[in-house]
Structure formats: structure tokens, C-alpha cells
Design a protein around this motif. Structure first.
Motif, PDB file in Angstrom:
ATOM      1  N   ILE A 131      71.963  38.115   6.570  1.00  0.00           N
ATOM      2  CA  ILE A 131      72.843  37.418   7.516  1.00  0.00           C
ATOM      3  C   ILE A 131      72.527  35.933   7.425  1.00  0.00           C
ATOM      4  O   ILE A 131      71.373  35.526   7.539  1.00  0.00           O
ATOM      5  N   MET A 132      73.572  35.139   7.201  1.00  0.00           N
ATOM      6  CA  MET A 132      73.416  33.690   7.115  1.00  0.00           C
ATOM      7  C   MET A 132      74.498  33.038   7.976  1.00  0.00           C
ATOM      8  O   MET A 132      75.614  33.545   8.053  1.00  0.00           O
ATOM      9  N   ASN A 133      74.132  31.931   8.614  1.00  0.00           N
ATOM     10  CA  ASN A 133      75.075  31.154   9.425  1.00  0.00           C
ATOM     11  C   ASN A 133      74.896  29.686   9.123  1.00  0.00           C
ATOM     12  O   ASN A 133      73.796  29.237   8.800  1.00  0.00           O
ATOM     13  N   GLU A 134      75.977  28.952   9.261  1.00  0.00           N
ATOM     14  CA  GLU A 134      75.887  27.502   9.128  1.00  0.00           C
ATOM     15  C   GLU A 134      75.697  26.896  10.506  1.00  0.00           C
ATOM     16  O   GLU A 134      76.331  27.309  11.476  1.00  0.00           O
TER      17      GLU A 134
ATOM     18  N   ARG B 251      69.048  31.568   7.577  1.00  0.00           N
ATOM     19  CA  ARG B 251      69.000  32.960   7.137  1.00  0.00           C
ATOM     20  C   ARG B 251      68.058  33.695   8.078  1.00  0.00           C
ATOM     21  O   ARG B 251      67.106  33.113   8.581  1.00  0.00           O
ATOM     22  N   PHE B 252      68.302  34.971   8.311  1.00  0.00           N
ATOM     23  CA  PHE B 252      67.521  35.729   9.272  1.00  0.00           C
ATOM     24  C   PHE B 252      66.751  36.858   8.603  1.00  0.00           C
ATOM     25  O   PHE B 252      67.287  37.566   7.753  1.00  0.00           O
ATOM     26  N   PHE B 253      65.495  37.000   9.007  1.00  0.00           N
ATOM     27  CA  PHE B 253      64.638  38.088   8.564  1.00  0.00           C
ATOM     28  C   PHE B 253      64.278  38.925   9.792  1.00  0.00           C
ATOM     29  O   PHE B 253      64.344  38.423  10.926  1.00  0.00           O
ATOM     30  N   HIS B 254      63.897  40.178   9.583  1.00  0.00           N
ATOM     31  CA  HIS B 254      63.651  41.076  10.707  1.00  0.00           C
ATOM     32  C   HIS B 254      62.400  41.913  10.452  1.00  0.00           C
ATOM     33  O   HIS B 254      62.049  42.209   9.312  1.00  0.00           O
TER      34      HIS B 254
ATOM     35  N   PHE C 132      63.158  36.381  12.564  1.00  0.00           N
ATOM     36  CA  PHE C 132      62.640  35.138  12.013  1.00  0.00           C
ATOM     37  C   PHE C 132      63.810  34.329  11.478  1.00  0.00           C
ATOM     38  O   PHE C 132      64.622  34.832  10.709  1.00  0.00           O
ATOM     39  N   VAL C 133      63.890  33.079  11.889  1.00  0.00           N
ATOM     40  CA  VAL C 133      64.976  32.186  11.480  1.00  0.00           C
ATOM     41  C   VAL C 133      64.455  31.296  10.361  1.00  0.00           C
ATOM     42  O   VAL C 133      63.489  30.545  10.544  1.00  0.00           O
ATOM     43  N   ASP C 134      65.082  31.385   9.200  1.00  0.00           N
ATOM     44  CA  ASP C 134      64.649  30.624   8.024  1.00  0.00           C
ATOM     45  C   ASP C 134      65.576  29.432   7.810  1.00  0.00           C
ATOM     46  O   ASP C 134      66.792  29.586   7.664  1.00  0.00           O
ATOM     47  N   HIS C 135      64.983  28.235   7.803  1.00  0.00           N
ATOM     48  CA  HIS C 135      65.719  26.987   7.542  1.00  0.00           C
ATOM     49  C   HIS C 135      64.734  26.011   6.911  1.00  0.00           C
ATOM     50  O   HIS C 135      63.572  25.952   7.325  1.00  0.00           O
TER      51      HIS C 135
END
Length: 92
Positions: free
Chosen positions: A55-58, A69-72, A82-85
Motif C-alpha cells: 500500500i502506497m499513498n502520496e 509505503r506501509f509495512f505491518h 510502520f510508515v516508510d518515507h
């Protein structure tokens, strides 16, 4: 009750001070009491026990548009997101 905890650190993945201890221990304790619990933290590294959700969001950060990008991980009765940026690693 549905509970969400948002913080900058969490034991066992990240620990700088007391916040990491609290957010590492309180959510599992609340889950053990029958609550549905989720925690949200920055992804400072590639954690071997967190899986990529694809899952990715701008989002807009300052004047720039960036992708997160999100990790779980599900551990001790708690959904861990976890929010990856890249901004989380900028100063490292």
C-alpha cells in the motif's frame, strides 16, 4: 474499545528514551485486556518481522509530494503499522 497509538519509537524496534518503553509495553497490555489495538510508527529500517503491505499513498511534505509505503507486523496482540518515507532517514 479500539485504540491507536502513534509515536516516534517503540521497543523492540526503536528505543531512544522512555517513550519507546511505554509504546512497547502499554499497547500489548491493553490488547491483553481485550481491546483492539494498533500502533503507528516511522519505519527507520527494514525490520525483518514486518511485511510490506504493498500500500502506497502520496502525501505533501512541505512543498514536495512524496510517496509513503506501509509495512505491518502483528505481535503480542497488537497490529503494528510502520510508515516508510525517505524523510525518516534524512538526518541519519
Amino acid at each position: 474499545m479500539n485504540l491507536a497509538f502513534v509515536g516516534a519509537e517503540v521497543v523492540p524496534w526503536t528505543k531512544i528514551g522512555g517513550l519507546g518503553d511505554v509504546l512497547g509495553g502499554l499497547p500489548p497490555a491493553m490488547a491483553a485486556n481485550g481491546h483492539r489495538v494498533m500502533t503507528v510508527y516511522p519505519c527507520y529500517d527494514q525490520y525483518k518481522d514486518a511485511w510490506d503491505t504493498n500500500i502506497m499513498n502520496e502525501i505533501k511534505v512541505g512543498d514536495k509530494i512524496g510517496t509513503v509505503r506501509f509495512f505491518h507486523n502483528y505481535k503480542r496482540g497488537v497490529d503494528r503499522a510502520f510508515v516508510d518515507h525517505p524523510i525518516f532517514l534524512e538526518k541519519v
